[in-house]
Write a protein that holds these residues in place. Structure first.
Motif, PDB file in Angstrom:
ATOM      1  N   ARG A 177      -6.597 -14.977   4.130  1.00 10.04           N
ATOM      2  CA  ARG A 177      -6.561 -13.585   3.668  1.00 10.04           C
ATOM      3  C   ARG A 177      -5.445 -12.823   4.366  1.00 10.04           C
ATOM      4  N   GLY A 178      -5.223 -13.118   5.632  1.00  9.88           N
ATOM      5  CA  GLY A 178      -4.150 -12.450   6.367  1.00  9.88           C
ATOM      6  C   GLY A 178      -2.790 -12.727   5.768  1.00  9.88           C
ATOM      7  N   TYR A 179      -2.533 -13.976   5.413  1.00  7.62           N
ATOM      8  CA  TYR A 179      -1.258 -14.310   4.771  1.00  7.62           C
ATOM      9  C   TYR A 179      -1.104 -13.577   3.442  1.00  7.62           C
ATOM     10  N   PHE A 180      -2.153 -13.573   2.654  1.00  8.91           N
ATOM     11  CA  PHE A 180      -2.082 -12.920   1.350  1.00  8.91           C
ATOM     12  C   PHE A 180      -1.954 -11.400   1.487  1.00  8.91           C
ATOM     13  N   ASP A 181      -2.636 -10.825   2.470  1.00 10.27           N
ATOM     14  CA  ASP A 181      -2.562  -9.376   2.653  1.00 10.27           C
ATOM     15  C   ASP A 181      -1.126  -8.917   2.866  1.00 10.27           C
ATOM     16  N   VAL A 182      -0.383  -9.629   3.694  1.00  3.93           N
ATOM     17  CA  VAL A 182       0.991  -9.222   3.996  1.00  3.93           C
ATOM     18  C   VAL A 182       1.979  -9.772   2.973  1.00  3.93           C
ATOM     19  N   ASN A 183       1.935 -11.082   2.742  1.00  5.15           N
ATOM     20  CA  ASN A 183       2.984 -11.744   1.969  1.00  5.15           C
ATOM     21  C   ASN A 183       2.896 -11.494   0.466  1.00  5.15           C
ATOM     22  N   GLY A 239       1.042  -7.006   0.221  1.00  5.60           N
ATOM     23  CA  GLY A 239       2.036  -6.083   0.768  1.00  5.60           C
ATOM     24  C   GLY A 239       3.218  -5.909  -0.161  1.00  5.60           C
ATOM     25  N   THR A 240       3.642  -6.998  -0.775  1.00  2.00           N
ATOM     26  CA  THR A 240       4.734  -6.937  -1.744  1.00  2.00           C
ATOM     27  C   THR A 240       4.310  -6.179  -2.996  1.00  2.00           C
ATOM     28  N   LEU A 241       3.106  -6.451  -3.485  1.00  2.00           N
ATOM     29  CA  LEU A 241       2.585  -5.729  -4.645  1.00  2.00           C
ATOM     30  C   LEU A 241       2.518  -4.228  -4.357  1.00  2.00           C
ATOM     31  N   ASN A 242       2.059  -3.864  -3.167  1.00  2.00           N
ATOM     32  CA  ASN A 242       2.017  -2.449  -2.793  1.00  2.00           C
ATOM     33  C   ASN A 242       3.400  -1.810  -2.893  1.00  2.00           C
ATOM     34  N   GLY A 243       4.399  -2.527  -2.417  1.00  2.00           N
ATOM     35  CA  GLY A 243       5.756  -1.995  -2.457  1.00  2.00           C
ATOM     36  C   GLY A 243       6.270  -1.812  -3.874  1.00  2.00           C
ATOM     37  N   ILE A 244       6.023  -2.799  -4.716  1.00  3.58           N
ATOM     38  CA  ILE A 244       6.453  -2.701  -6.113  1.00  3.58           C
ATOM     39  C   ILE A 244       5.815  -1.486  -6.776  1.00  3.58           C
ATOM     40  N   GLN A 245       4.513  -1.340  -6.581  1.00  3.28           N
ATOM     41  CA  GLN A 245       3.811  -0.207  -7.196  1.00  3.28           C
ATOM     42  C   GLN A 245       4.304   1.128  -6.653  1.00  3.28           C
ATOM     43  N   ALA A 246       4.636   1.175  -5.371  1.00  3.31           N
ATOM     44  CA  ALA A 246       5.048   2.436  -4.743  1.00  3.31           C
ATOM     45  C   ALA A 246       6.403   2.925  -5.238  1.00  3.31           C
ATOM     46  N   VAL A 247       7.341   1.993  -5.490  1.00  8.43           N
ATOM     47  CA  VAL A 247       8.694   2.422  -5.866  1.00  8.43           C
ATOM     48  C   VAL A 247       8.850   2.654  -7.365  1.00  8.43           C
TER      49      VAL A 247
END
Length: 245
Positions: free
Chosen positions: A105-111, A114-122
């Motif tokens: 879960r830790g790997y998925f949360d960041v890798n 975290g990437t999905l969060n960035g895509i959605q934010a921009v």
């Protein structure tokens, strides 16, 4: 490549690490302005060294509210968000037999998330300005089995899927989404990284006979973020010296 990013504003995650520091400097050298983010506050000093075309936001990519602050900083400081380079990641040594659910879960949360969060934010800012470019940094661990790095590798396989789906869905918004897959690089993400003798053994497996320098990964990401790649989306570029050829 001197002006490849002329006038463009780039958000770069994982900017305090060895690869990120190099990328931040090259973005500005290529004519861009960079908003550097990282959990490590040491990135602030790097931004100060780079100068007025760089700024730093302490940020964990798993924090969605933090992403709002990152995008707001880019808009307030530089007036736009033209590109996002999702460089932040975590790595570690695990086997299929010993990998725990919590570590996975830790790997998925960041890798991945975290990437999905960035895509959605921009996306709102990119849509408003008529498009943009998103570059996700994966690994050749997403192209082949990497025994001993199973959690990291599986998360990077998932990042390939996220990249392709995002590219297909966001093309109508003129937002390009591409993937860079580094091979062995002279900077290591893993604290207990290979000894020099092990690195020599890795280099011996690479057709070009050496590991990559971080600049070589960063230049590829900058190309994908730039208008020189204006007709490239959903693509994957392995920067591995021919290791996966």
């Amino acid at each position: 490549m001197t002006a490849a990013l002329s006038g463009k504003v780039v958000i770069l995650t994982g900017a305090a690490g060895g690869q990120g520091r190099v990328a931040a400097r090259l973005i500005v050298k290529a004519g861009g302005k960079v908003v550097m983010t990282d959990r490590d506050p040491g990135g602030a000093g790097v931004a100060e060294e780079i100068g007025p075309d760089a700024c730093f936001v302490a940020h964990d990519v798993t924090d969605q509210e933090g992403w709002v602050r990152v995008v707001a900083t880019a808009l307030d400081r530089f007036g736009a968000v033209d590109a996002l380079i999702n460089n932040a990641a975590i790595a570690g040594r695990d086997s299929v037999e010993t990998l725990t659910a919590d570590r996975m879960r830790g790997y998925f949360d960041v890798n991945v998330i975290g990437t999905l969060n960035g895509i959605q934010a921009v996306l709102p800012a990119m849509r408003q300005s008529g498009g943009g470019s998103i570059v996700n940094i994966a690994s050749i661990s997403a192209l082949r089995a990497t025994p001993g790095l199973v959690g990291y590798g599986v998360s990077k396989w998932a990042l390939r899927g996220l990249t392709r789906n995002a590219a297909a869905e966001l093309a109508g918004d003129k937002v390009r989404v591409n993937l860079v897959l580094p091979g062995a690089v002279s900077v290591s993400m893993i604290k207990d990284g290979p000894a020099p003798s092990d690195k020599q053994a890795v280099a011996a497996q690479v057709p070009l006979g050496r590991v990559a320098e971080p600049e070589e990964i960063a230049r590829t990401a900058i190309f994908m973020a730039s208008d020189a790649a204006s007709y490239v989306t959903g693509a994957e570029i392995a920067v591995d010296g021919g290791w996966c050829a």
